[in-house]
Each structure stands twice: as C-alpha cells, then as structure tokens.
Scaffold this motif. Structure first.
Motif, PDB file in Angstrom:
ATOM      1  N   LYS A 103       0.819  -1.212   0.000  1.00 14.61           N
ATOM      2  CA  LYS A 103       0.000   0.000   0.000  1.00 14.61           C
ATOM      3  C   LYS A 103       0.857   1.268   0.000  1.00 14.61           C
ATOM      4  CE  LYS A 103      -2.289  -1.142   3.765  1.00 14.61           C
ATOM      5  NZ  LYS A 103      -1.794  -2.500   4.026  1.00 14.61           N
ATOM      6  N   GLU A 104       2.124   1.149   0.300  1.00 17.47           N
ATOM      7  CA  GLU A 104       3.005   2.309   0.344  1.00 17.47           C
ATOM      8  C   GLU A 104       3.392   2.816  -1.048  1.00 17.47           C
ATOM      9  OE1 GLU A 104       6.394   1.899   2.881  1.00 17.47           O
ATOM     10  OE2 GLU A 104       5.316   0.631   4.319  1.00 17.47           O
ATOM     11  N   PHE A 105       3.133   2.040  -2.083  1.00 17.81           N
ATOM     12  CA  PHE A 105       3.608   2.377  -3.417  1.00 17.81           C
ATOM     13  C   PHE A 105       2.454   2.894  -4.272  1.00 17.81           C
ATOM     14  CE2 PHE A 105       6.359  -0.769  -1.533  1.00 17.81           C
ATOM     15  CZ  PHE A 105       7.629  -0.243  -1.771  1.00 17.81           C
ATOM     16  N   ASP A 106       2.396   4.200  -4.399  1.00 15.48           N
ATOM     17  CA  ASP A 106       1.287   4.826  -5.130  1.00 15.48           C
ATOM     18  C   ASP A 106       1.186   4.318  -6.560  1.00 15.48           C
ATOM     19  OD1 ASP A 106       0.731   6.295  -2.894  1.00 15.48           O
ATOM     20  OD2 ASP A 106       1.724   8.132  -3.584  1.00 15.48           O
ATOM     21  N   ILE A 107       2.306   4.016  -7.158  1.00 15.66           N
ATOM     22  CA  ILE A 107       2.318   3.588  -8.552  1.00 15.66           C
ATOM     23  C   ILE A 107       1.575   2.269  -8.765  1.00 15.66           C
ATOM     24  CG2 ILE A 107       4.497   2.301  -8.414  1.00 15.66           C
ATOM     25  CD1 ILE A 107       5.217   3.471 -11.157  1.00 15.66           C
ATOM     26  N   LEU A 108       1.388   1.495  -7.678  1.00 21.78           N
ATOM     27  CA  LEU A 108       0.724   0.193  -7.783  1.00 21.78           C
ATOM     28  C   LEU A 108      -0.731   0.214  -7.332  1.00 21.78           C
ATOM     29  CD1 LEU A 108       3.558  -2.099  -6.327  1.00 21.78           C
ATOM     30  CD2 LEU A 108       2.943  -1.824  -8.734  1.00 21.78           C
ATOM     31  N   ARG A 109      -1.170   1.279  -6.705  1.00 20.38           N
ATOM     32  CA  ARG A 109      -2.442   1.256  -5.995  1.00 20.38           C
ATOM     33  C   ARG A 109      -3.651   0.997  -6.879  1.00 20.38           C
ATOM     34  NH1 ARG A 109      -2.304   5.866  -1.217  1.00 20.38           N
ATOM     35  NH2 ARG A 109      -0.719   4.823   0.071  1.00 20.38           N
ATOM     36  N   ASP A 110      -3.608   1.394  -8.129  1.00 20.11           N
ATOM     37  CA  ASP A 110      -4.791   1.223  -8.975  1.00 20.11           C
ATOM     38  C   ASP A 110      -4.975  -0.209  -9.450  1.00 20.11           C
ATOM     39  OD1 ASP A 110      -2.656   1.106 -10.706  1.00 20.11           O
ATOM     40  OD2 ASP A 110      -3.639   2.265 -12.301  1.00 20.11           O
TER      41      ASP A 110
END
Length: 256
Positions: free
Chosen positions: A91-98
């Motif tokens: 969850k810390e990685f914005d690039i993966l959240r979607d």
C-alpha cells in the motif's frame, strides 16, 4: 487461493521461491505473459516468516510496467507481526495502488482466528466488481463480532502485537537451543521453520506423524505447501501459543 482460481475458470501457476524462501524474480518474469491476469503474493510469508524487501517491490513495479493489465493480490494477513526488520506494505507504493487488492485479517492481528473476519483494500473500480459477488460468498461474519473488533481497533496498541510475538519467538528459540533442530531466520508471522536433517532422513510427512505419536508435539510438514515439494527436510512450528505450551513442547523436542 488455488481452488478459487480454478472455480473462476483460471489456470493457477505456482512459482517456487528461492531456497532461502525469497521471491525468484527470474522465474516470476518468465512465468508472467499477456495471458496472466493476476499475481498473488504473500508478505509476511507463511510458512517461511520472510518479509519482502524494497528491492523486491522495485522488481514488482518493473514487472507491472511491462504488463499494464496485471492485477496484484497481496496477502498481508501478518502485517502487524514483524520483528527485527520493518514490514513494507504494498500500500506504500502509489504507482501500484490502482491495480492492487490487499487482503488482511483481524483474526491474525488480534489473535482471534476462529472469528474468521478479515478485510480487503482495493481501488473503487475493483471493489465494485467484488461487491457484486461478496454477499453471496460470505455468511459467517456476525454483527456482534464486527462491532467488537471495530471498538477494539480504536484503542488497540498495534505496536505491542509484534513485541508480544517476538517475545514468544525468542522464548521458544531459546528453549530449543539444545535441540537438534536447525532454526531458519524468522522475520515475521508467528511461524518458525526448522531443519531436522540432524535428527532424521524421513520425509517430513512421516517425521511429523511420528512426532505426534511418540512425543505428543504437532508440527506442519513444509511439503504440504508445494505442488511438487523440493528435496528438503523442513518443518513449521507455530509459536502463537501460551508460554507454558511452548516450554513444555521445547522440553519434549530437546529429548529427540
């Protein structure tokens, strides 16, 4: 997760970890292609007790950049149980959240596994699809248990959870220092792996059955987690027990 994948019409592809129970990114990259719908990961890992590093997440981000439609299911049910190393959540990685569905467990966090209550974090576009089937799949969660956990979560000391389990891990490991088991590193979860090759050359399934019958201690054979088990003699201990049980078990195991 394999039965759910099969039920949904998918084909589960198992990818073995490295011998140190860390992700083998060469094998993962080779297995993912244009037909791959989802990559399922587990951190902290059961049964190995390993934590993902930031380097592992860098590899995952690189993989996702090459496969823009790839979804990630991250099983983080032991997220509040880590020891010397800090737990890093996807969850810390914005690039993966979607593209991430993150699964966790009140049962594991608050040591009430019998309540069978967990939770899911996902982007709205994925959650809409999940809600279409959720009410037809889950009927065991009752309102009283949900209310109790919601109230407790407001006052719980989440940092104390890791400290409690680390104390149990250390107590058990110290009590077992004179045994013939060889303990592997345990970075998180409430499981401890150990090699027993100094004791026996039996298959792990035979070894654990003998331990129950002859010594009254129940372990889990690590081969149970594999489709095709490697040739290794490793068993899993669970130290989510009261101290008396841990010490009594260690006393019996040290006599083997």
């Amino acid at each position: 997760y394999e039965p759910a994948v099969i039920l949904a019409g998918g084909t589960p592809i198992r990818i073995n970890l490295n011998l140190d129970f860390r992700p083998d990114w060469e094998k993962i990259r080779a297995a993912v292609n244009s037909k791959t719908k989802m990559l399922i990961i587990n951190n902290p890992h059961n049964p190995a007790g390993k934590l993902w590093s930031r380097e592992d997440f860098s590899e995952l981000i690189s993989l996702c950049e090459k496969h823009p439609k790839l979804l990630i299911l991250s099983d983080e049910v032991y997220e509040f149980i880590s020891f010397e190393k800090d737990f890093v959540s996807i969850k810390e990685f914005d690039i993966l959240r979607d593209r991430v569905l993150c699964v966790s467990s009140f049962g594991k966090t608050f040591h009430v596994t019998g309540w069978k209550i967990g939770y899911l974090i996902a982007p709205e576009k994925l959650m809409r699809e999940i809600k279409k089937v959720h009410q037809f799949l889950v009927f065991c969660v009752n309102n009283n248990a949900q209310e109790a956990l919601a109230n407790y979560a407001r006052i719980a000391d989440f940092g104390a959870i890791s400290r409690m389990y680390q104390a149990k891990r250390d107590l058990f490991r110290d009590a077992m220092k004179n045994s013939r088991f060889e303990f592997l590193p345990c970075e998180g979860s409430f499981f401890q792996l150990a090699k027993y090759s100094n004791i026996s050359k039996e298959l792990d399934t035979d070894f654990v059955q003998r331990l129950v019958k002859e010594h009254g201690v129940a372990l889990i054979p690590v081969s149970a987690f594999y489709a095709t088990p490697p040739d290794q003699q490793i068993v899993r201990f669970c130290f989510a027990k009261d101290d008396e049980t841990l010490l009594n078990s260690a006393e019996k195991l040290c006599k083997i």
